[in-house]
Enzyme design. Structure first.
Site, mmCIF file in Angstrom:
data_model
loop_
_atom_site.group_PDB
_atom_site.id
_atom_site.type_symbol
_atom_site.label_atom_id
_atom_site.label_comp_id
_atom_site.label_asym_id
_atom_site.label_seq_id
_atom_site.Cartn_x
_atom_site.Cartn_y
_atom_site.Cartn_z
ATOM 1 N N ASP A 101 -9.441 -12.789 -23.701
ATOM 2 C CA ASP A 101 -9.232 -14.173 -23.272
ATOM 3 C C ASP A 101 -10.340 -15.029 -23.871
ATOM 4 O OD1 ASP A 101 -8.029 -16.182 -21.437
ATOM 5 O OD2 ASP A 101 -7.411 -14.382 -20.337
ATOM 6 N N ASP A 207 -7.342 -19.747 -23.671
ATOM 7 C CA ASP A 207 -7.198 -20.412 -22.379
ATOM 8 C C ASP A 207 -7.116 -21.925 -22.562
ATOM 9 O OD1 ASP A 207 -7.442 -20.012 -19.394
ATOM 10 O OD2 ASP A 207 -9.149 -21.349 -19.672
ATOM 11 N N GLU A 266 -2.582 -20.974 -24.515
ATOM 12 C CA GLU A 266 -1.984 -21.397 -23.243
ATOM 13 C C GLU A 266 -1.884 -22.922 -23.292
ATOM 14 O OE1 GLU A 266 -2.993 -21.168 -18.481
ATOM 15 O OE2 GLU A 266 -4.490 -21.775 -19.932
ATOM 16 N N HIS A 343 -1.526 -13.980 -14.355
ATOM 17 C CA HIS A 343 -2.461 -13.928 -13.224
ATOM 18 C C HIS A 343 -2.517 -15.239 -12.438
ATOM 19 C CE1 HIS A 343 -4.452 -15.962 -16.429
ATOM 20 N NE2 HIS A 343 -5.407 -16.365 -15.604
ATOM 21 N N ASP A 344 -1.816 -16.279 -12.886
ATOM 22 C CA ASP A 344 -1.841 -17.573 -12.187
ATOM 23 C C ASP A 344 -0.549 -17.836 -11.413
ATOM 24 O OD1 ASP A 344 -4.332 -18.258 -13.286
ATOM 25 O OD2 ASP A 344 -3.422 -19.268 -15.008
HETATM 26 O O1 TEU Z 1 -5.171 -21.866 -16.440
HETATM 27 C C1 TEU Z 1 -4.914 -23.196 -16.811
HETATM 28 C C2 TEU Z 1 -3.979 -23.907 -15.953
HETATM 29 O O2 TEU Z 1 -3.406 -24.874 -16.358
HETATM 30 C C3 TEU Z 1 -3.951 -23.552 -14.517
HETATM 31 O O3 TEU Z 1 -4.524 -24.645 -13.911
HETATM 32 C C4 TEU Z 1 -2.634 -23.367 -13.886
HETATM 33 O O4 TEU Z 1 -1.868 -24.523 -13.957
HETATM 34 C C5 TEU Z 1 -2.903 -23.051 -12.434
HETATM 35 O O5 TEU Z 1 -3.656 -21.863 -12.408
HETATM 36 C C6 TEU Z 1 -1.668 -22.863 -11.631
HETATM 37 O O6 TEU Z 1 -2.042 -22.750 -10.285
HETATM 38 C C7 TEU Z 1 -6.192 -21.187 -17.105
HETATM 39 C C8 TEU Z 1 -6.343 -19.791 -16.537
HETATM 40 O O7 TEU Z 1 -5.174 -19.075 -16.779
HETATM 41 C C9 TEU Z 1 -6.686 -19.887 -15.087
HETATM 42 O O8 TEU Z 1 -6.764 -18.623 -14.471
HETATM 43 C C10 TEU Z 1 -8.002 -20.584 -14.981
HETATM 44 O O9 TEU Z 1 -8.303 -20.809 -13.632
HETATM 45 C C11 TEU Z 1 -8.004 -21.918 -15.716
HETATM 46 O O10 TEU Z 1 -7.443 -21.842 -17.016
HETATM 47 C C12 TEU Z 1 -9.403 -22.396 -15.911
HETATM 48 O O11 TEU Z 1 -10.042 -21.613 -16.887
#
Ligand code: TEU
Length: 606
Positions: A101, A207, A266, A343-344
Site C-alpha cells: 500500500d 491510497d 484508489e 478493508h473499508d
Molecule cells: O480510503 C480512502 C477513502 O476514501 C475512505 O475514506 C473511504 O471512503 C472510507 O473508508 C469509507 O468509510 C483510504 C484507505 O483505504 C482507508 O483505509 C484510509 O483510512 C484512508 O485512505 C486514509 O488513508
C-alpha cells in the site's frame, strides 16, 4: 504491450491482506507478517497470483496503518524488515507477486517530516505540509475554511508553535503532505516508493491517489449539510488540477526504472472521463484504478457519508455500478478492475446478497461466479473466499475499533442526546457498512478465537460470532463449500481468460430486479456500434449481418439475486446457437430450466 500478451497484472487475481486481522503467529492477538508467510501455500492453492498487503509500516495506528510514521520501518507487532524480505522471497518462490500500500497523500503526525514542520514557520520543512493562517473572529482563531474531514469534524487542526492550522483530510493525526513542493515529491518517490521497489516488490496499491492536488485557493465549500458546521469539500480536493502532471512525473522520475509494475490507484468519486484520464495506457499514469461506484451503493459518501443513513440499493443500481467499470475498456486503451470488498467496506454477501443461514453459502458462491466472470484485474479480500459476513446489529460500539465508525457513532450519540433508538440506528448503519465488518479476524478454524490467534490469546478486535460455522478448516474439507467454489471459479476464469478476464461486457437485463444477466465476448469481436456505453444503458445491442458472420463463442452469465426461482433469459439473438452449461454455483445436475434461489450460471454459447 501487445494485445495478445497482456501484462501479468491484467490477467492476475489479487488477494488483499489487512495484516492486523489476517493471521497471528506469536499469540499476541495481532496478525503479523510471519502469519502471512505461513498461509502462502493456501493462497497459491486458492489460485491467486498477486498479494496486496495493506500497510505494515511503522505507525501509531490511529487509522490502522494508514497513518505512517516511517516508510522504511515495520510496525513492530507485525514483524521486522527481515520478515518483509522473507515474505517477498517466499512469494516469488511460489510465483506470487507482492504489492504494498502506498499512502502518500498524508503521513502520521509522528513522522519526522511533520515533527520538524510543525516546529516553526521557518524550519527547512516548514512548507512540507499544508499550513494556513487562521481566520480571526472576535479575536479568536478559527479554521481557514469550512472543509469537513472525511472522518468528521474540521479538516484543519491548530498548532500553537506556528499559530497556524494544518490540513488533514482524514483524522487529525494524518496531516496532508504539500505535493506542490518538488522537494516533497522527490522525497516521497525516494523514501516511500523506490526503497520498496528496490527490495523487490512488484508494485503498489496507491491510497487515495486522486487527492494530492488541492484547490490552492482553499475556498469555503458549498453548504450541502445545512445542519453542520463543516461541509464536504470533495470538489476542492478530489481530482485536482495538478494530479496528472504529478502522476506522470512519478512514472518518469521514479517508476520507469522498474519495468512492468502494477500501480493500482484508489480513486473514489470519479466519473468515466476522469477514470479514463488516469488509466488510458497512452498517458502512462496508473495501471488501473479501484472505482468506488459499487461499494458506495446505498451510502451517501459524496455528501458527507453518514453511516446511519444507508439504504439497501436496488439490483439495477448494482448492475450499473459494475457496468461503469466494465465498459471502460470498450474501444479504449484503458484497463479496469473488479472487486466487491476491501478493508473499508461491509462484507459483500451482507451488502449485495444475503447472509441468512439458509442461503448464505449459495449467495457467496453466486457472487463469486458473478465477479469472476467480469473483466479487469480481480481483487478479492481476506475471508471473502469463505463467505465471511457482517457482524450483528446487536454488537455495541465498544466492540468496534475503527475511528471512522466510532466517530460516526459518537456523532449520532451526541446529536440526539444518547437516545437509544438513534443509537440503535447508528449501530444498524455500522453493521451494514462499517469498516470493522471487514476487519474482524479471519476465521481459520472452529478453534477458540477462530484459529486466528492462540486459544488463550486476546484478539485485538472481537471475533465474529459465527466462526464455528464459517471457517477455512471446515470448508477445506468440503467440495460444495464457498472456498472450493472460489478455487473452481478461478480455474474457469483462467481457462476462459479471453472472455472472462479480457472480454467485452454486454448488459442484458438492466431493469430486472431479481436477476443479473450479461454476455461476455472476445474484446472487439462484434462491432455493436455503441462504443461508448449506450449498449449498457439500453440493455440490448443490435448486430449487423456483417458482424454476425464474425461471432465467436460467448458466455452468458446469469445470477439470481433472490430467493424466488427465476427464468433464464437468453438474448433472442442467441436463438439457434449451441448452449452448454459450463458452471452452476449450486450444482450442474440439479440445474433445470429455472434458476434456483441465489443460483448463478455460466453458459458457453457457440
Ligand atoms: O480510503 C480512502 C477513502 O476514501 C475512505 O475514506 C473511504 O471512503 C472510507 O473508508 C469509507 O468509510 C483510504 C484507505 O483505504 C482507508 O483505509 C484510509 O483510512 C484512508 O485512505 C486514509 O488513508
Amino acid at each position: 504491450m501487445a494485445e495478445n500478451t497482456p501484462s501479468w497484472w491484467k490477467t492476475g487475481t489479487c488477494y488483499q491482506i489487512w495484516p492486523a486481522s489476517y493471521k497471528d503467529s506469536n499469540n499476541d492477538g495481532v496478525g503479523d507478517i510471519p502469519g502471512v508467510i505461513s498461509t502462502l501455500d493456501y493462497l497459491k492453492d486458492l489460485g491467486v497470483d498477486i498479494i496486496w498487503l495493506s500497510p505494515m509500516y511503522d505507525s501509531p495506528q490511529k487509522d490502522y496503518g494508514y497513518d505512517i510514521s516511517d516508510y522504511q520501518a515495520i510496525y513492530p507487532p507485525f514483524g521486522t524488515m527481515n520478515d518483509m524480505d522473507e515474505l517477498i522471497k517466499q512469494c516469488h518462490t511460489r510465483g506470487l507477486r507482492l504489492i504494498l500500500d502506498l499512502v502518500i497523500n498524508h503521513t502520521s503526525d509522528q513522522h519526522k517530516w511533520f515533527q520538524e514542520s510543525k516546529q516553526s514557520r521557518t524550519n527547512p520543512k516548514a512548507d512540507w505540509y499544508i499550513w494556513k493562517d487562521p481566520k480571526i473572529i472576535n479575536g479568536e482563531h478559527h479554521p481557514p475554511n469550512n472543509w469537513r474531514a472525511i472522518f468528521g469534524g474540521s479538516a484543519w487542526e491548530w498548532v500553537e508553535e506556528r499559530q497556524q492550522y494544518y490540513l488533514h483530510l482524514f483524522v487529525k493525526e494524518q496531516p496532508d503532505l504539500n505535493w506542490e513542493l518538488e522537494q516533497v515529491r522527490r522525497a516521497i518517490y525516494k523514501e516511500a516508493i523506490e526503497y520498496w521497489l528496490d527490495r523487490g516488490i512488484d508494485g503498489f496499491r496507491v491510497d487515495t491517489c486522486n487527492l494530492y492536488s488541492k484547490d490552492t485557493t482553499f475556498p469555503d465549500a458549498t453548504i450541502l449539510l445545512p445542519d453542520e458546521q463543516y461541509q464536504p469539500a470533495f470538489k476542492h480536493f478530489e481530482n485536482g488540477p495538478r494530479m496528472h502532471e504529478w502522476l506522470q512525473e512519478k512514472r518518469k522520475l521514479s517508476l520507469s526504472k522498474y519495468g512492468d509494475i502494477l500501480m493500482v490507484g484508489e480513486c473514489p468519486g470519479s466519473d468515466r472521463e476522469t477514470v479514463l484520464s488516469y488509466v488510458s495506457a497512452a498517458r502512462n499514469e496508473l495501471s488501473c484504478i479501484l472505482d468506488f461506484d459499487v461499494v458506495d451503493l446505498g451510502t451517501n459518501r459524496a455528501t458527507g457519508g453518514k453511516k446511519h443513513q444507508t439504504y439497501r440499493h436496488q439490483l439495477p443500481e448494482f448492475k450499473l455500478a459494475l457496468a461503469k467499470t466494465q465498459d471502460l475498456i470498450r474501444t479504449t486503451d484503458a484497463w479496469g478492475t473488479v472487486f466487491l470488498e476491501n478493508h473499508d467496506q461491509g462484507r459483500s454477501i451482507s451488502r449485495f446478497a444475503t447472509h441468512v443461514p439458509q442461503y448464505r453459502e449459495a449467495a457467496a458462491k453466486m457472487l463469486a461466479l458473478c465477479i469472476t466472470a467480469l473483466t479487469g484485474t480481480l481483487f478479492i479480500y481476506q475471508g471473502q473466499e469463505i463467505g465471511m459476513y457482517n457482524h450483528s446489529e446487536e454488537w455495541t460500539i465498544t466492540d468496534l475499533r475503527d475511528i471512522d465508525s466510532i466517530n460516526a457513532y459518537r456523532d449520532v450519540e451526541q446529536r440526539y442526546n444518547n437516545d437509544p433508538v438513534w443509537n440503535a440506528k447508528a449501530m444498524r448503519g455500522l453493521a451494514a457498512v462499517g469498516r470493522d465488518n471487514a476487519r474482524l479476524p479471519v476465521q481459520w478454524s472452529a478453534e477458540p478465537n477462530a484459529g486466528f490467534t492462540g486459544k488463550n490469546a486476546k484478539p485485538w478486535i472481537r471475533v465474529h460470532d459465527d466462526y464455528e460455522n464459517v471457517n477455512v478448516a471446515e470448508q477445506l474439507g468440503r467440495d460444495d463449500s464457498p472456498l472450493a467454489f472460489w478455487k473452481r471459479m478461478l480455474k474457469v476464469r483462467r481457462k476462459y481468460q479471453r472472455l472472462m478476464v479480457l472480454g467485452d461486457f454486454e448488459m442484458h437485463d438492466l431493469y430486472e430486479q431479481d436477476t443479473f444477466t450479461f454476455v461476455k465476448r472476445v474484446k472487439g469481436a462484434v462491432t455493436d456500434g455503441n462504443g461508448d456505453g449506450a449498449a449498457m444503458q439500453n440493455g440490448h445491442t443490435e448486430h449487423t449481418e456483417e458482424s454476425k458472420a464474425k461471432i465467436e463463442p460467448e458466455i452468458l452469465v446469469t445470477c439470481n439475486f433472490s430467493d424466488r426461482i427465476n427464468p433464464v433469459d437468453f438474448p433472442a439473438r442467441m436463438a439457434g446457437r449451441k448452449r452448454e452449461l459450463l458452471v452452476s454455483s449450486l450444482d450442474e445436475e440439479g440445474a433445470g430450466k429455472y434458476l434456483r434461489a441465489w443460483e448463478g450460471r455460466i453458459y458457453l454459447v457457440t
